[in-house]
Write a protein that holds these residues in place. Structure first.
Motif, mmCIF file in Angstrom:
data_model
loop_
_atom_site.group_PDB
_atom_site.id
_atom_site.type_symbol
_atom_site.label_atom_id
_atom_site.label_comp_id
_atom_site.label_asym_id
_atom_site.label_seq_id
_atom_site.Cartn_x
_atom_site.Cartn_y
_atom_site.Cartn_z
ATOM 1 N N ASP A 93 0.827 -1.212 0.000
ATOM 2 C CA ASP A 93 0.000 0.000 0.000
ATOM 3 C C ASP A 93 0.864 1.266 0.000
ATOM 4 N N THR A 94 2.049 1.179 -0.610
ATOM 5 C CA THR A 94 2.924 2.347 -0.687
ATOM 6 C C THR A 94 2.591 3.181 -1.924
ATOM 7 N N ALA A 134 -9.303 0.397 -2.027
ATOM 8 C CA ALA A 134 -9.306 0.097 -0.605
ATOM 9 C C ALA A 134 -9.323 1.409 0.176
ATOM 10 N N PRO A 135 -9.989 1.453 1.331
ATOM 11 C CA PRO A 135 -10.052 2.702 2.104
ATOM 12 C C PRO A 135 -8.673 3.306 2.377
ATOM 13 N N ALA A 136 -7.692 2.474 2.713
ATOM 14 C CA ALA A 136 -6.343 2.987 2.996
ATOM 15 C C ALA A 136 -5.718 3.600 1.754
ATOM 16 N N VAL A 137 -5.992 3.002 0.604
ATOM 17 C CA VAL A 137 -5.449 3.512 -0.660
ATOM 18 C C VAL A 137 -6.105 4.842 -1.015
ATOM 19 N N LEU A 139 -7.348 6.953 1.017
ATOM 20 C CA LEU A 139 -6.852 7.958 1.958
ATOM 21 C C LEU A 139 -5.484 8.473 1.534
ATOM 22 N N ARG A 140 -4.618 7.575 1.073
ATOM 23 C CA ARG A 140 -3.284 7.998 0.637
ATOM 24 C C ARG A 140 -3.392 8.932 -0.570
ATOM 25 N N ASP A 143 -4.547 12.324 0.595
ATOM 26 C CA ASP A 143 -3.449 13.047 1.247
ATOM 27 C C ASP A 143 -2.535 13.699 0.221
ATOM 28 N N GLY A 210 5.546 5.439 4.361
ATOM 29 C CA GLY A 210 4.838 4.563 3.432
ATOM 30 C C GLY A 210 4.876 5.033 1.993
#
Length: 220
Positions: A93-94, A134-137, A139-140, A143, A210
């Motif tokens: 997820d980087t 994906a939610p984390a993706v 969000l990145r 940002d 990350g």
């Protein structure tokens, strides 16, 4: 109750256990048909072009043991007319991996720890041509949009990933088809954005945030 339309799938992952698990989860869903699963990105590219009737979605890992990786394979698949959609399914997820996959044409990006219902929903979204992140993706990516002045560009991220893997400026220029002066310019911008003054510090800070993944073994 309306029967969902058939979604034909091609799975690409170099771990047999992962492929078997994905097949079991997806084939338990109404309307999903796993047409084939393969262990290499190159085989996924070939089958995505040859299978008839064509598949609707390719679930693509990013890292493979062979020469071709997931992002270049995604670019090759999506460059063809009437190509299937590609949903990346990976552990990474980087920024390095997310940006490369999206630039290659991936419709969605999901992490392998996603629950089955999230995976199924992402596959249906991808089959409909809708983004599935994906939610984390997501969000990145948000940002990055909120702080563009301090965010590494896709090329800067790519350069720093190669620095992390131990490549010299000369090797990076050769691999990315850039002049060494351009590589040095990218590094200067990276140092400014990360507020560091060395390659080692840049890699350490980017890794902690990350932005890049842990160094991969060098290929000779």
């Amino acid at each position: 109750m309306t029967t969902p339309p058939e979604v034909r799938l091609l799975l690409a992952d170099d771990h047999p256990v992962v492929r078997a698990g994905l097949r079991a989860v997806l084939e338990s869903e109404p309307g999903f048909t796993v047409v084939a699963d393969v262990a290499t990105a190159a085989e996924a590219v070939r089958l995505a072009a040859e299978i008839e009737p064509p598949v609707d979605v390719v679930l693509m890992d990013l890292q493979f043991g062979g020469e071709m990786l997931g992002s270049p394979a995604t670019a090759e698949i999506t460059s063809r007319p009437s190509a299937p959609y590609v949903l990346v399914l990976t552990t990474y997820d980087t920024d390095t991996d997310i940006l490369a996959a999206i630039e290659a044409g991936a419709t969605g990006y999901l992490l392998k720890d996603a629950p089955p219902e999230e995976l199924s929903a992402a596959v249906r979204s991808a089959a409909a041509g809708k983004s599935a992140l994906a939610p984390a993706v997501a969000l990145r990516l948000m940002d990055r949009l909120r702080a563009p002045a301090t965010t590494l560009s896709p090329r800067e991220t790519e350069v720093l990933q190669l620095v992390a893997e131990g490549l010299s400026n000369a090797e990076i220029s050769k691999q990315l088809f850039l002049t060494q002066a351009t590589v040095k310019s990218h590094l200067a911008h990276i140092y400014t954005k990360l507020d560091v003054d060395s390659r080692t510090s840049a890699v350490a800070v980017a890794g902690s945030q990350g932005l890049i993944r842990p160094p991969q073994p060098r290929r000779f």
